[in-house]
Scaffold this motif. Structure first.
Motif, PDB file in Angstrom:
ATOM      1  N   GLU A  30       0.539  -1.224  -0.452  1.00 35.37           N
ATOM      2  CA  GLU A  30       0.108  -0.248   0.200  1.00 35.37           C
ATOM      3  C   GLU A  30       0.586   1.189  -0.287  1.00 35.37           C
ATOM      4  O   GLU A  30       0.845   2.375  -0.985  1.00 35.37           O
ATOM      5  CB  GLU A  30      -1.108   0.067   1.371  1.00 35.37           C
ATOM      6  N   GLU A  31       2.142   1.243   0.845  1.00 38.65           N
ATOM      7  CA  GLU A  31       3.105   1.863   0.516  1.00 38.65           C
ATOM      8  C   GLU A  31       3.427   2.372  -0.924  1.00 38.65           C
ATOM      9  O   GLU A  31       3.923   3.470  -1.460  1.00 38.65           O
ATOM     10  CB  GLU A  31       4.225   1.690   1.521  1.00 38.65           C
ATOM     11  N   GLN A  32       3.639   1.026  -1.287  1.00 36.82           N
ATOM     12  CA  GLN A  32       4.242   1.926  -2.768  1.00 36.82           C
ATOM     13  C   GLN A  32       3.310   1.944  -4.120  1.00 36.82           C
ATOM     14  O   GLN A  32       3.455   3.417  -4.778  1.00 36.82           O
ATOM     15  CB  GLN A  32       4.861   0.280  -3.676  1.00 36.82           C
ATOM     16  N   MET A  33       1.843   1.940  -3.306  1.00 32.85           N
ATOM     17  CA  MET A  33       0.450   2.595  -4.210  1.00 32.85           C
ATOM     18  C   MET A  33       0.936   4.618  -4.342  1.00 32.85           C
ATOM     19  O   MET A  33       0.639   4.948  -4.715  1.00 32.85           O
ATOM     20  CB  MET A  33      -0.702   1.785  -4.473  1.00 32.85           C
ATOM     21  N   GLY A  34       0.673   4.354  -3.086  1.00 32.67           N
ATOM     22  CA  GLY A  34       0.873   5.305  -2.072  1.00 32.67           C
ATOM     23  C   GLY A  34       2.178   6.269  -2.193  1.00 32.67           C
ATOM     24  O   GLY A  34       2.178   7.603  -3.306  1.00 32.67           O
ATOM     25  N   ALA A  35       2.844   5.904  -2.528  1.00 26.09           N
ATOM     26  CA  ALA A  35       4.194   6.648  -3.289  1.00 26.09           C
ATOM     27  C   ALA A  35       4.165   6.568  -4.442  1.00 26.09           C
ATOM     28  O   ALA A  35       4.206   7.810  -5.637  1.00 26.09           O
ATOM     29  CB  ALA A  35       5.243   5.674  -3.246  1.00 26.09           C
ATOM     30  N   CYS A 145       4.001  13.680   2.328  1.00 26.75           N
ATOM     31  CA  CYS A 145       4.362  12.210   3.164  1.00 26.75           C
ATOM     32  C   CYS A 145       2.367  11.810   4.051  1.00 26.75           C
ATOM     33  O   CYS A 145       2.699  10.395   4.241  1.00 26.75           O
ATOM     34  CB  CYS A 145       4.392  12.395   4.525  1.00 26.75           C
ATOM     35  N   LEU A 146       1.507  12.509   3.299  1.00 24.88           N
ATOM     36  CA  LEU A 146      -0.163  12.070   3.559  1.00 24.88           C
ATOM     37  C   LEU A 146      -0.537  10.804   2.487  1.00 24.88           C
ATOM     38  O   LEU A 146      -1.238   9.989   2.926  1.00 24.88           O
ATOM     39  CB  LEU A 146      -0.735  12.503   3.254  1.00 24.88           C
ATOM     40  N   PHE A 147       0.249  10.635   1.541  1.00 27.54           N
ATOM     41  CA  PHE A 147      -0.458   9.411   0.529  1.00 27.54           C
ATOM     42  C   PHE A 147       0.681   8.338   1.427  1.00 27.54           C
ATOM     43  O   PHE A 147       0.354   7.034   0.762  1.00 27.54           O
ATOM     44  CB  PHE A 147       0.526   9.929  -0.765  1.00 27.54           C
ATOM     45  N   GLN A 148       1.419   8.004   2.027  1.00 25.92           N
ATOM     46  CA  GLN A 148       1.886   6.939   2.576  1.00 25.92           C
ATOM     47  C   GLN A 148       1.792   7.249   4.200  1.00 25.92           C
ATOM     48  O   GLN A 148       2.228   7.922   4.992  1.00 25.92           O
ATOM     49  CB  GLN A 148       3.440   6.737   2.200  1.00 25.92           C
ATOM     50  N   TYR A 149       1.976   5.211   4.457  1.00 24.42           N
ATOM     51  CA  TYR A 149       1.997   5.384   6.251  1.00 24.42           C
ATOM     52  C   TYR A 149       3.421   5.048   6.660  1.00 24.42           C
ATOM     53  O   TYR A 149       3.757   3.886   7.297  1.00 24.42           O
ATOM     54  CB  TYR A 149       1.204   4.259   6.240  1.00 24.42           C
ATOM     55  N   ARG A 150       4.191   6.677   6.570  1.00 28.80           N
ATOM     56  CA  ARG A 150       5.215   6.114   6.961  1.00 28.80           C
ATOM     57  C   ARG A 150       5.708   7.937   8.163  1.00 28.80           C
ATOM     58  O   ARG A 150       5.790   8.378   7.241  1.00 28.80           O
ATOM     59  CB  ARG A 150       6.666   5.973   5.607  1.00 28.80           C
ATOM     60  N   PHE A 151       5.719   7.796   9.405  1.00 31.61           N
ATOM     61  CA  PHE A 151       5.959   8.442  10.257  1.00 31.61           C
ATOM     62  C   PHE A 151       7.389   8.809   9.758  1.00 31.61           C
ATOM     63  O   PHE A 151       7.868   9.837  10.205  1.00 31.61           O
ATOM     64  CB  PHE A 151       6.667   7.566  11.332  1.00 31.61           C
ATOM     65  N   SER A 152       8.370   8.191   9.059  1.00 38.05           N
ATOM     66  CA  SER A 152      10.146   8.401   9.132  1.00 38.05           C
ATOM     67  C   SER A 152      10.739   9.525   7.445  1.00 38.05           C
ATOM     68  O   SER A 152      10.804  10.621   7.701  1.00 38.05           O
ATOM     69  CB  SER A 152      11.111   7.118   8.336  1.00 38.05           C
ATOM     70  N   LEU A 153       9.431   9.593   6.876  1.00 42.21           N
ATOM     71  CA  LEU A 153       9.100  10.676   5.742  1.00 42.21           C
ATOM     72  C   LEU A 153       8.580  12.064   6.493  1.00 42.21           C
ATOM     73  O   LEU A 153       9.334  13.033   5.919  1.00 42.21           O
ATOM     74  CB  LEU A 153       8.622   9.989   5.184  1.00 42.21           C
ATOM     75  N   VAL A 154       7.583  12.052   6.988  1.00 44.12           N
ATOM     76  CA  VAL A 154       7.402  13.062   7.622  1.00 44.12           C
ATOM     77  C   VAL A 154       8.334  13.441   8.802  1.00 44.12           C
ATOM     78  O   VAL A 154       8.909  14.858   8.153  1.00 44.12           O
ATOM     79  CB  VAL A 154       6.518  13.258   8.850  1.00 44.12           C
ATOM     80  N   ASN A 155       9.086  12.810   9.420  1.00 43.32           N
ATOM     81  CA  ASN A 155       9.918  13.253  10.221  1.00 43.32           C
ATOM     82  C   ASN A 155      11.960  13.636   9.902  1.00 43.32           C
ATOM     83  O   ASN A 155      11.512  14.597  10.024  1.00 43.32           O
ATOM     84  CB  ASN A 155      10.405  12.246  10.854  1.00 43.32           C
ATOM     85  N   PHE A 156      11.357  13.305   8.143  1.00 46.30           N
ATOM     86  CA  PHE A 156      12.657  13.616   7.394  1.00 46.30           C
ATOM     87  C   PHE A 156      12.608  14.785   6.574  1.00 46.30           C
ATOM     88  O   PHE A 156      13.271  16.097   6.642  1.00 46.30           O
ATOM     89  CB  PHE A 156      12.961  12.183   6.558  1.00 46.30           C
ATOM     90  N   SER A 157      11.557  14.838   6.375  1.00 46.10           N
ATOM     91  CA  SER A 157      10.932  16.363   5.432  1.00 46.10           C
ATOM     92  C   SER A 157      11.000  17.516   6.858  1.00 46.10           C
ATOM     93  O   SER A 157      11.398  18.600   6.554  1.00 46.10           O
ATOM     94  CB  SER A 157       9.637  16.548   5.501  1.00 46.10           C
ATOM     95  N   PHE A 158      10.293  16.685   7.989  1.00 43.27           N
ATOM     96  CA  PHE A 158      10.444  18.132   9.309  1.00 43.27           C
ATOM     97  C   PHE A 158      11.612  18.453   9.073  1.00 43.27           C
ATOM     98  O   PHE A 158      12.340  19.833   9.779  1.00 43.27           O
ATOM     99  CB  PHE A 158      10.601  18.203  10.310  1.00 43.27           C
ATOM    100  N   VAL A 159      12.942  18.019   9.247  1.00 47.61           N
ATOM    101  CA  VAL A 159      14.093  18.028   9.444  1.00 47.61           C
ATOM    102  C   VAL A 159      14.930  19.100   8.186  1.00 47.61           C
ATOM    103  O   VAL A 159      15.925  19.427   8.708  1.00 47.61           O
ATOM    104  CB  VAL A 159      15.525  16.475   9.652  1.00 47.61           C
ATOM    105  N   CYS A 160      15.049  18.107   7.032  1.00 44.77           N
ATOM    106  CA  CYS A 160      14.816  19.162   5.872  1.00 44.77           C
ATOM    107  C   CYS A 160      14.711  20.668   6.083  1.00 44.77           C
ATOM    108  O   CYS A 160      15.728  21.378   5.571  1.00 44.77           O
ATOM    109  CB  CYS A 160      14.689  18.445   4.599  1.00 44.77           C
TER     110      CYS A 160
END
Length: 449
Positions: A30-35, A145-160
């Protein structure tokens, strides 16, 4: 309070640990579909950025400005295309790794664009980097990041974002042209910045959005976990309970959560001469036969609100009045008797089909008894099953065994006969001694005349 906050955050970010392996694999798909969907949405964002650049052409008064703006947008589309190709054709970890690379490139392009506008229109005041409305563009990578279920992407975007934004503040502080003050009017419309507000406000808003998106992902994952658990429970229960009972149990899990004593009608069925019947059959043929036999019998049992307790070889044990007894007195016994008669009718139809195919007929014996039992989940921590135990169960099993001795296919106890209204059309078998029991009981067989 701090400990509770840490615990709450940990529960949000560690929810994936609760997923079984098969669900983790489905979630990855599902994450890949979201990506893929996120990449398609990136083209929409790109068109919007291009429209914004065209709308601001009047403010660009140098070749350098045109070059930076449109090269950045071109590179954005190139990165989007590369990302889509990797998702479609690449195998392994590159699919997930490039998500981070793409987010980094997005944030980098936004930073370059902001710095470009500072060079073009900042008039040498580095505070432009902190106060420019273009900072809002950093929310675009976060929204993907809303289209995928990965907290790490949200955190990475915040760090950037933090690196870019605080990098601009640091650049402004070391520049001698930067003006720091406390006048809100000058902060909003003039050249000054209020350092304390610049350090806190925008990152705080971004952080709130990060928490909101993370919690939205958490809610989606938890809902998915609950739905999967309920569906798994429903599929498991549907093998033992009728559809109406399954719906009741799923909506009220406490119905089978705790064991209790209650009145239940128990039905046992067994194939006559099964050992000799099955001896010449190979295992696959025997499996097909038992599957078809059980399917037909269970279908009838469910039709009359019965529940499948278990299969014991060729025997079928069913209960009526579990997990909850019927509100009408005697209804469970009536349903059990009707189910038994329908089982015999179903068997007659199947025997006609078997005879037409040159196969042997099947004969079964059915015994029914009603009384108090203990029903609930029984077993070890590793394996639990919902069942009923008690003397009523043993008696029903022995009544079924008595069918062979009395030469009948169907017997009920006197207790069942009385609960069904002491109907006519039954032959009374008085003072029958059941195996393993000293006290004689009266049994009833349907009058076949």
């Amino acid at each position: 309070m701090f400990h509770s906050l840490v615990k709450a955050i940990r529960s949000v970010y560690c929810i994936r640990d609760q997923f079984p392996r098969y669900m983790s694999e489905l979630l990855f798909q599902e994450e890949q579909m979201g990506a893929l969907f996120a990449v398609r949405f990136r083209y929409v964002i790109g068109v919007a950025l291009l429209a914004s650049a065209i709308a601001n052409l009047s403010n660009i008064d140098s070749v350098f400005g045109y070059l930076i703006n449109f090269v950045a947008i071109t590179f954005y589309f190139i990165n989007t295309f590369v990302h889509s190709q990797i998702l479609k054709k690449s195998k392994g970890h590159w699919k997930t790794k490039y998500d981070y690379i793409s987010l980094f490139i997005d944030n980098l392009l936004i930073s370059i664009t902001i710095f470009n506008w500072y060079i073009l229109k900042g008039q040498g005041n580095p505070n432009f980097l902190v106060k420019t409305p273009l900072v809002v563009f950093y929310l675009l990578p976060l929204s993907l990041c809303l289209f995928q279920y990965r907290f790490s992407l949200v955190n990475f975007s915040f760090v950037c974002f933090l690196i870019s934004y605080y990098g601009f503040i640091l650049f402004a502080l070391v520049d001698s042209h930067s003006v720091i003050g406390y006048d809100w009017h000058q902060y909003v419309l003039g050249n000054e910045i209020i350092l304390s507000d610049a350090l806190v406000s925008k990152p705080a808003v971004y952080l709130i959005l990060v928490f909101a998106i993370s919690y939205a992902i958490f809610r989606s994952l938890r809902m998915l976990l609950k739905f999967a658990s309920a569906e798994s429970q429903k599929n498991t229960l549907s093998r033992y309970f009728s559809p109406d009972l399954v719906a009741e149990i799923v909506s009220e899990p406490e119905v089978i959560g705790k064991g209790k004593r209650q009145k239940v009608t128990v039905l046992f069925s067994d194939i006559r001469g099964f050992t000799q019947f099955s001896e010449p059959m190979d295992p696959e043929e025997l499996s097909i036969f038992l599957t078809e036999f059980r399917r037909r019998m269970v279908r009838v049992i469910f039709q009359y609100k019965g529940s499948l307790d278990k299969f014991i070889g060729d025997a079928v044990m069913a209960t009526f009045g579990t997990p909850s007894a019927s509100e009408t007195e005697g209804e469970d016994s009536k349903n059990a008797v009707l189910a038994a008669k329908s089982m015999l009718n179903e068997l007659d139809q199947w025997n006609q089909e078997r005879v037409a195919e040159g196969l042997k007929e099947i004969k079964i014996g059915i015994g029914i008894h009603t009384g108090e039992v203990f029903c609930g989940s029984i077993g070890s921590e590793d394996r639990m099953e919902y069942t009923v135990i008690g003397d009523t169960v043993n008696t029903a099993s022995r009544i079924e065994s008595a069918c062979k001795d009395l030469g009948v296919s169907f017997l009920i106890s006197e207790a069942v006969w009385m609960e069904t209204g002491s109907q006519v059309g039954w032959d009374k078998k008085e003072s029958v001694t059941l195996p393993g029991r000293e006290q004689k009981i009266n049994l009833y067989a349907p009058n076949m005349a």
